[in-house]
Motif scaffolding. Structure first.
Motif, short mmCIF file in Angstrom:
data_model
loop_
_atom_site.label_atom_id
_atom_site.label_comp_id
_atom_site.label_asym_id
_atom_site.label_seq_id
_atom_site.Cartn_x
_atom_site.Cartn_y
_atom_site.Cartn_z
N PRO A 143 -47.91 -88.11 -155.72
CA PRO A 143 -47.92 -88.38 -157.15
C PRO A 143 -47.20 -87.29 -157.94
O PRO A 143 -47.03 -86.17 -157.47
CB PRO A 143 -49.41 -88.40 -157.48
CG PRO A 143 -50.06 -87.62 -156.41
CD PRO A 143 -49.22 -87.81 -155.19
N ASP A 262 -52.67 -81.34 -148.17
CA ASP A 262 -51.61 -80.45 -148.63
C ASP A 262 -50.54 -80.35 -147.56
O ASP A 262 -50.81 -80.49 -146.38
CB ASP A 262 -52.17 -79.05 -148.89
CG ASP A 262 -53.19 -79.08 -150.01
OD1 ASP A 262 -53.33 -80.16 -150.62
OD2 ASP A 262 -53.82 -78.06 -150.26
N GLU A 263 -49.35 -80.11 -148.03
CA GLU A 263 -48.25 -79.97 -147.08
C GLU A 263 -47.56 -78.64 -147.33
O GLU A 263 -47.23 -78.30 -148.45
CB GLU A 263 -47.26 -81.11 -147.30
CG GLU A 263 -46.09 -81.05 -146.36
CD GLU A 263 -44.95 -81.95 -146.83
OE1 GLU A 263 -45.22 -82.91 -147.55
OE2 GLU A 263 -43.82 -81.64 -146.49
N GLU B 617 -42.96 -76.60 -161.94
CA GLU B 617 -42.39 -77.90 -162.27
C GLU B 617 -40.99 -77.71 -162.82
O GLU B 617 -40.72 -76.72 -163.49
CB GLU B 617 -43.23 -78.57 -163.36
CG GLU B 617 -44.39 -79.31 -162.79
CD GLU B 617 -45.35 -79.75 -163.86
OE1 GLU B 617 -45.04 -79.61 -165.05
OE2 GLU B 617 -46.42 -80.21 -163.49
N LEU B 644 -46.31 -74.82 -151.20
CA LEU B 644 -46.92 -76.03 -150.65
C LEU B 644 -46.99 -77.12 -151.70
O LEU B 644 -46.99 -76.84 -152.90
CB LEU B 644 -48.30 -75.75 -150.08
CG LEU B 644 -49.25 -74.85 -150.83
CD1 LEU B 644 -50.34 -75.67 -151.44
CD2 LEU B 644 -49.85 -73.87 -149.87
N ILE B 645 -47.00 -78.33 -151.21
CA ILE B 645 -47.18 -79.47 -152.09
C ILE B 645 -48.61 -79.91 -151.94
O ILE B 645 -49.08 -80.16 -150.83
CB ILE B 645 -46.24 -80.63 -151.73
CG1 ILE B 645 -44.80 -80.16 -151.73
CG2 ILE B 645 -46.43 -81.76 -152.71
CD1 ILE B 645 -43.83 -81.23 -151.33
N GLN B 646 -49.31 -80.00 -153.06
CA GLN B 646 -50.71 -80.37 -152.96
C GLN B 646 -50.87 -81.87 -153.06
O GLN B 646 -49.95 -82.59 -153.41
CB GLN B 646 -51.50 -79.68 -154.06
CG GLN B 646 -51.71 -78.22 -153.73
CD GLN B 646 -52.76 -77.62 -154.60
OE1 GLN B 646 -52.80 -77.87 -155.79
NE2 GLN B 646 -53.63 -76.82 -154.02
N GLU B 647 -52.08 -82.28 -152.75
CA GLU B 647 -52.36 -83.71 -152.76
C GLU B 647 -52.14 -84.29 -154.15
O GLU B 647 -51.78 -85.44 -154.31
CB GLU B 647 -53.79 -83.94 -152.31
CG GLU B 647 -54.03 -85.35 -151.87
CD GLU B 647 -55.37 -85.51 -151.21
OE1 GLU B 647 -55.87 -84.53 -150.64
OE2 GLU B 647 -55.91 -86.61 -151.28
N THR B 648 -52.34 -83.46 -155.17
CA THR B 648 -52.17 -83.93 -156.53
C THR B 648 -50.70 -84.05 -156.89
O THR B 648 -50.38 -84.48 -157.99
CB THR B 648 -52.82 -82.95 -157.50
OG1 THR B 648 -52.35 -81.63 -157.16
CG2 THR B 648 -54.31 -82.99 -157.40
N GLY B 649 -49.80 -83.65 -155.99
CA GLY B 649 -48.39 -83.72 -156.30
C GLY B 649 -47.85 -82.45 -156.91
O GLY B 649 -46.69 -82.36 -157.24
N GLU B 650 -48.72 -81.47 -157.05
CA GLU B 650 -48.26 -80.21 -157.61
C GLU B 650 -47.49 -79.42 -156.56
O GLU B 650 -47.86 -79.41 -155.40
CB GLU B 650 -49.45 -79.35 -158.00
CG GLU B 650 -50.07 -79.70 -159.29
CD GLU B 650 -51.26 -78.82 -159.50
OE1 GLU B 650 -51.26 -78.10 -160.50
OE2 GLU B 650 -52.18 -78.82 -158.68
N ILE B 683 -53.78 -76.88 -161.28
CA ILE B 683 -54.91 -77.73 -161.62
C ILE B 683 -56.11 -77.32 -160.79
O ILE B 683 -55.99 -77.08 -159.58
CB ILE B 683 -54.56 -79.21 -161.36
CG1 ILE B 683 -53.45 -79.64 -162.31
CG2 ILE B 683 -55.78 -80.08 -161.50
CD1 ILE B 683 -52.92 -81.01 -162.02
#
Lengths: 265, 1102
Positions: A143, A262-263, B617, B644-650, B683
């Motif tokens: 997202p 997380d990636e 961002e 890292l890319i978090q699950e929230t897209g951050e 976040i």
């Protein structure tokens, strides 16, 4: 009858008028600006912080106070919040504290600047949140953040319409955003079970609606797991229900197909 | 000394005995780079006049602007000491805490280190850190006490005072070394004891406890810094002078006729010169005499400073200059700034480079002298002992120790970091002097152009003449211009802008350009690989199928010369080098070798871990791919940063500190991503939960006894406008769908903490369980492994043991689903009387009743699913601030679908449903509805919505609480800043769990928990407040219920007394909740204007 002289005047500033028409008569009350919405939402609990004066007017700007008679007859009977209006002035004033909240709650209001501003701001945020929830970056299947969506909305100069629901506007925004950035509605993952007889025919019909077919399994019945645009859900549902007469079924595996966890880059 | 040519350096590289790999370490601003400048100047790379001002090795722009070093950079220097010629591979390192990772990368490649200490500031936090780092890597340090001039000019100390001051500093440094030594000895001892205990576990009859800590036995005298040992230099790098005791000993032995050896021993210490007896005596302090050091050394310097800078005595200066035998240029002596003259004199009298470099060459080990201990430490990863490594690997140790550059020795290289270089700066692409032909060619071109222009001008002139007549525009000009453009365009070619160079050192063998080597990942196991690979396997063969092993070729190798690179053909063992073309294979650090037997080196030990998190961002959302690419590059280029890319897209960037963060952002903006970016607070996630109704109020009075004060607040909760909702006082919520066909009753119950934790841990297991169930429901039999079944059985058993008591009787069997997303820490419980459905544990007992379950499954499917979906939706976003729920159990106690629904809808339909299911009194019947012509949509959809709403209301009927994510925080701090650490923790709602003293040191280790929400800027604050003496490390640990109720208003008399009517004291939970709601654009119960009367008055004056 008081004489209208400067010494007898009480000048009100920062007035927001709440107006109510009852039985052909206009009743107005004088409130402070930016306070009525707070009262209505329950954030403001002190009536004195909302009302400039505890009296009901016929016309606030001219300072004409409503006649008791009118109040009691027109307003009371209709609003029916009264206790006993005809007994004494003391009790009348008591009951005034019942009338005032009534008008405050139901009357029409000229929304003040800051009220409008906060309302639009929260709506803007809300729309952005909805968009962020519904959409993904098609490349990463992750997202976007609300902040980013907000910025993108500002970039395309989206203006919020106060009288349309946020959800409706969010769908509109998604459409517009698609032109400027990589964005896509998150797909729904569905499992379809079609009875063997209709499978072939139905599959042809369904084909344009399905984005990605992940797995297909044909033994007794055709079973498919696929990704679809959430907008098509109703259509697919209808199609399967009607065409198979209830023997086919549809199951939502996940509402939005996004990468989880997380990636690390 | 003139400019050293490349050939000379290449020649020197072949003689490892005369190579010194060293780095300069110190606290920030103690003069590392200035010292490096002086050393660089000695090689003629920069002018001696500019040394100390240029900061040659600070090649980044922001380094120059900020005046601090931010990366480690290497340079190779040549030094002649007597008849020996040395090659020095010097690495300058940053001193700021944030870049201590860069120090780690530098230290790993070196054999020795110059530790610089400011003469005024003494030992600072980072000095301790770098000493520790050097210690841990087993490299030998030498000491430079820098900025002696500040003692003279700023502090105005007398030479005697300066002497005591220097002594104190030396003591401090030695104290730090001492602690490191003791802690190591104690550790070793503890280990030994452990082993002994194990061995003597059986015969522990008569134990004599040994009181001595083993310190007495271990010899540590060689570790300490002392001028008479020759490992200390006193210097002022800015003024260009520095000396060791040896130099003065030499001078005075000639002048005074005292033996050099005697002077060496007595020049530092409590000795004085008895002029009458012409003898050096002990006990200067006791007799009030000047120590020898003061008399012979410091006094001279003091008088020089006095003459040159303070009094500006021309004649005296002349005298000094002649007596010292130095030549001062006229323009220096005439210069208005006395410092210029001073450095002109000093840099000839006592050149700092001479003092430092000779010390380095004498005292620091060459690559040949690498200790066996260090090799073993490098080669044994983790807890593995060296002797457990395979035989072939152990043989490599010899190669290490020999450091031989012969052809048949395996090549071993360690890459400690990758750094990005502008492709234009590479030697291949650099501008070089043009050859004769090229010059001739260019001249031709230029001539041509000139001729053209002349012609054009002529034409233009003619035109101009015409112009005066007709006014037509010129035409000759454009042709010339376009030609020019085409000429300039020809040169530029599109290329990748950043190239990665590996910062590495050869430990053994010769590296050749284009050589193929193995890249060994950190988890590579030589024992395993040796079994898998054929004998005599070499890296030039095809790609092997061994885990953590890959092949690559060294496309280009470079000599590192500060900001310049020189291309080389081969590099022999013991040298520091740069390797190009590895960016595909090496992320941050790696071991390269031609032998698969080589183990990966122990990972770098970083003193500071990344803890400052920010979300990044792009300014323009469409530039997202560029940002991702840039972050990837940054990750590779920086040894410490994490992305890292978090699950929230951050997109989250984790850095070691604020300065490091700033550098990373600058790098992203200007080099890697080349877009505008913005960084913000990340976040912070929360969870929502319910708890049991509290027994006491906010002032710890029992609730039951007190009578409630009438609530004078306006009731803000509007009674539900839907009259389909009914809330029981006991918290049972009953909700009917809008078409009044179905009703559900739900109750929310808090789960015990242990259950929540168990569910959280076993989320993966539950996920597989769900998958198995899913396939079972379709009548398919999925093969699940026995271990999974066992694990599930165990989970069930654990749940049963945890969920005990009357309330939870039989609950485990009745679990309907988990949520959110089917595997979260919330439970949906089936408490509907008479409604049997296959339990979630059906996969355990599938043998006996597969048939039955299969029959039911087809029937249940539709509506069962709606309930579960509703539950999933409700648990995914709670009513407080739309965050997921945690530790809540929703128990469905009643579930009806009215028979009218069936009558109205499905007369055409007869399904074999009811039978087994609708047996109880509360008719739990369900059927697929065919007609969706209803204005409310299909029943299944309505049921989802109803279930979701019911859950939300049931949740709200209980006391709600917010759960905050918590970090565990480990802080190392010295005793004197302990109070400040506690202060910062307290301010940020942290809670100290325990503290203990580290054995053998004066450091305390404090363990605390801290809400993630309060952690932004925490590291920075704690460093500031403790002036860098405490360094925290944060790791996410668990979720914790925030005890305060976000919806709390005073209700009891006591509470009124204590908090007043409005209770506007800070409510942490409310604060968090509102912040989240505001971020999401949800309604926040907040007044737009606090005081109605205090608004700007817009009336006109009348």
């Amino acid at each position: 009858m008081s004489i209208f002289t400067p010494t007898n005047q009480i000048r009100l500033t920062n007035v927001a008028v709440v107006r109510m028409k009852k039985g052909g008569k206009r009743f107005e009350i004088a409130c402070y600006k930016n306070k009525v919405m707070s009262w209505r939402s329950g954030a403001e609990k002190d009536l004195d912080e909302v009302l400039q004066t505890h009296s009901v007017f016929v016309n606030v700007s001219k300072g004409q106070v409503a006649k008791k008679d009118d109040l009691t007859k027109k307003l009371f009977l209709n609003v029916s919040m009264a206790t006993s209006y005809h007994q004494s002035p003391v009790q009348y004033s008591l009951s005034l504290s019942d009338i005032l909240p009534g008008i405050l709650a139901k009357g029409e209001l000229q929304v003040s600047d800051r009220e409008r501003q906060t309302q639009l701001e929260t709506m803007f945020r809300d729309i952005a949140t909805i968009v962020a929830e519904k959409c993904v970056n098609p490349e990463t299947k992750r997202p976007y953040t609300v902040n980013l969506i907000e910025r993108a909305m500002k970039d395309i100069h989206y203006s919020v319409k106060a009288n349309k629901s946020t959800k409706q506007q969010a769908l509109e925004v998604i459409r517009q955003l698609k032109e400027t950035m990589e964005i896509q509605r998150a797909h729904m993952r569905l499992r379809l079970v079609l009875p063997a007889k209709e499978a072939k025919r139905l599959k042809e019909k369904l084909k344009p609606l399905l984005q990605v077919v992940e797995s297909e399994d044909f033994d007794e019945a055709l079973e498919m797991v696929c990704l679809v645009d959430p907008g098509c859900y109703r259509e697919i549902d209808e199609l399967i229900r009607c065409e198979t007469k209830g023997r086919g079924s549809l199951e939502v595996l996940s509402l939005r197909d996004v990468e989880e966890g997380d990636e690390k880059l | 000394m003139g400019h050293t040519s490349l050939d000379k350096i290449i020649a020197l590289q072949r003689n490892p005995a005369n190579i010194r790999n060293l780095c300069i370490l110190a606290h920030v601003d103690h003069g590392k780079t200035t010292l490096a400048d002086c050393l660089v100047a000695s090689n003629g790379i920069i002018s001696g006049r500019l040394a100390g001002k240029l900061r040659y090795l600070d090649s980044r722009e922001d380094e120059q602007i900020r005046g601090i070093t931010m990366k480690s950079s290497a340079i190779s220097l040549h030094y002649r000491n007597g008849d020996q010629e040395y090659l020095l591979n010097l690495i300058d390192s940053p001193g700021h805490v944030d870049f201590s990772s860069e120090v780690s990368t530098a230290v790993r490649l070196c054999d020795g280190a110059i530790v610089v200490v400011d003469a005024v500031e003494g030992v600072c936090p980072q000095t301790q850190v770098v000493l520790r780092q050097a210690w841990l890597e087993n490299i030998r340090p030498v000491l430079v006490i820098n900025k002696i001039d500040r003692l003279i000019m700023e502090l105005k100390l007398t030479s005697q005072e300066a002497y005591t001051h220097l002594q104190k500093i030396l003591e401090q440094v030695n104290a730090v070394t001492g602690t490191l030594f003791t802690s190591k000895v104690l550790e070793e001892r503890a280990e030994k004891e452990k082993i002994e205990e194990r061995e003597s576990g059986t015969l522990s009859g008569d134990q004599v406890y040994d009181w001595s800590a083993g310190l007495e036995e271990a010899d540590d005298s060689h570790l300490y810094f002392s001028p008479d040992q020759g490992n200390v230099v006193f210097a002022s790098a800015i003024d260009g002078w520095g000396f060791s005791i040896q130099q003065f000993a030499h001078i005075y032995s000639q002048r005074m006729g005292i033996k050099t050896e005697v002077l060496l021993k007595t020049l530092w210490g409590d000795f004085y010169l008895n002029a009458k007896a012409k003898k050096i005596m002990k006990g200067a302090q006791a007799k009030g005499k000047k120590p020898l050091f003061v008399q012979l050394v410091l006094d001279n310097i003091w008088s020089l400073y006095d003459a040159v800078v303070t009094r500006r005595d021309k004649e005296k200066v002349e005298k000094v200059v002649t007596s010292l035998g130095v030549k001062v240029m006229a323009r220096d002596s005439r210069h208005s700034d006395p410092k210029v003259l001073l450095s002109a004199i000093c840099s000839q009298w006592l050149p700092v480079s001479q003092a430092v470099l000779s010390m380095v060459c004498e005292k620091l080990p060459s690559p040949l002298d690498m200790t066996a201990e260090r090799v073993e430490k490098l080669m044994s990863v983790g807890a593995r002992r060296f002797d457990t490594l395979p035989q072939q690997t152990q043989e490599l140790k010899r190669a290490f120790l020999q450091c031989s550059s012969s052809e048949n020795v395996p090549v071993i290289i360690f890459v400690s970091k990758m750094f990005a270089v502008d492709t234009k700066a590479l030697p291949q692409n650099r501008q070089r002097p043009l050859t004769q032909e090229e010059i001739a060619q260019r001249r031709e071109l230029a001539k041509q152009r000139h001729a053209d222009r002349m012609a054009a001008d002529q034409r233009a002139a003619e035109n101009h003449k015409e112009l005066t007549h007709s006014g037509t525009p010129q035409e000759g000009q454009p042709a010339g211009v376009t030609q020019m453009e085409s000429l300039t365009l020809k040169d530029s070619k599109p290329a990748e802008e950043e190239t990665f160079i590996a910062f590495a050192r050869v430990y053994s063998g010769v590296v050749k350009k284009g050589q193929r080597v193995f890249v060994l990942g950190p988890k590579y196991d030589p024992a395993q690989a040796l079994n898998m690979l054929p004998e005599k396997y070499s890296a030039s063969d095809c790609v092997p199928e061994v885990p953590h092993l890959s092949c690559c070729s060294m496309e280009s190798i470079y000599l590192l010369m500060g900001r310049e690179l020189e291309e080389l053909e081969e590099v022999p063992a013991g040298n520091v080098l740069g390797v190009g073309g590895l960016e595909e294979y090496v992320l941050k650090s790696a071991t390269l070798s031609t032998s698969p037997a080589c183990p990966p080196f122990t990972p770098l030990n970083f003193e500071a871990t990344a803890i400052v998190r920010v979300a990044i961002e792009p300014k323009h959302p469409s530039e997202m791919p560029k940002l991702v690419r840039g972050m990837r590059l940054l990750n590779q280029a920086d040894p410490c940063a994490e992305v890292l890319i978090q699950e929230t897209g951050e997109h989250v960037l984790v850095t070691a500190g604020e300065v490091h963060l700033q550098r990373c952002l600058d790098d992203l903006r200007d080099r890697f991503a080349k877009i505008e970016i913005s960084a913000s607070k990340p976040i912070i996630p929360f969870r929502e939960t319910v708890i049991r109704p509290p027994k006491v109020d906010m002032v710890n009075e029992e609730l039951g006894k007190q009578h409630k004060v009438a609530i004078i607040h306006q009731v803000s909760q509007p009674q539900s406008h839907i009259n389909t909702l009914h809330v029981d006082p006991s918290g049972l919520v009953t909700l009917t769908t809008p078409n009044r066909l179905a009703t559900v009753s739900v109750r929310a119950i808090p789960l015990p903490q242990e259950v929540t934790r168990l569910l959280e841990i076993s989320s993966e297991l539950i996920r597989t369980l769900e998958q198995v169930n899913m396939s079972l429901r379709e009548g398919k039999n999925l093969d699940i492994s026995l271990s999974t079944v066992e694990a599930i059985t165990e989970l069930k058993g654990q749940l049963e043991s945890l969920l005990q008591g009357r309330k939870w009787r039989n609950t485990v069997e009745r679990i309907w689903a988990f949520g959110p997303r089917r595997y979260g820490p919330n439970i949906l419980l089936n408490s509907v009387e008479g409604y049997q459905r296959p339990s979630v544990w059906q996969c355990l007992s599938r043998g006996d009743k597969v048939g039955e379950a299969g029959a039911q499954a087809t029937v249940l499917r539709d509506f069962d699913n709606s309930i579960v979906s509703g539950f999933q939706l409700a648990t995914l976003s709670g009513p407080m601030c739309e965050e997921p729920l945690m530790g809540v159990c929703f128990s469905i106690e009643r579930w009806d679908i009215q028979s009218s629904a069936i009558k109205v809808e499905g007369s055409s339909e007869t399904t074999p449903q009811a039978g087994g299911i609708a047996s109880g009194p509360s008719q739990a019947r369900r059927r697929p509805d065919v007609s969706s012509a209803d204005c409310y949509g299909p029943v299944s959809g309505q049921l989802i919505a109803a279930m979701k709403e019911a859950c939300r209301h049931a949740f709200q009927a209980q006391p709600q609480r917010l759960m905050a994510a918590m970090y565990t925080c480990e802080i190392m701090a010295t005793a004197e800043v302990l109070g400040r650490v506690y202060g910062v923790l307290g301010k940020r709602e942290g809670r100290v769990l325990h503290e203990e003293m580290k054995e053998g040191t004066d450091m305390f280790i404090i363990k605390a928990v801290l809400p993630v929400a309060e952690s932004f800027g925490f590291a920075d604050e704690i460093r500031k407040r403790t002036s860098g003496l405490a360094s925290p490390q944060l790791v996410f640990s668990h979720w914790e219920v925030i005890s305060s109720d976000p919806y709390w208003v005073p209700t009891t008399e006591e509470e009124y007394l204590h908090f007043g009517e409005k209770a506007d004291s800070a409510n942490q939970a409310l604060k968090y909740m509102n912040a989240v709601r505001r971020r999401k654009g949800l309604y926040v119960e907040e007044k737009i204007v606090e005081h109605a009367e205090k608004q700007r008055t817009l009336s006109k004056n009348k």
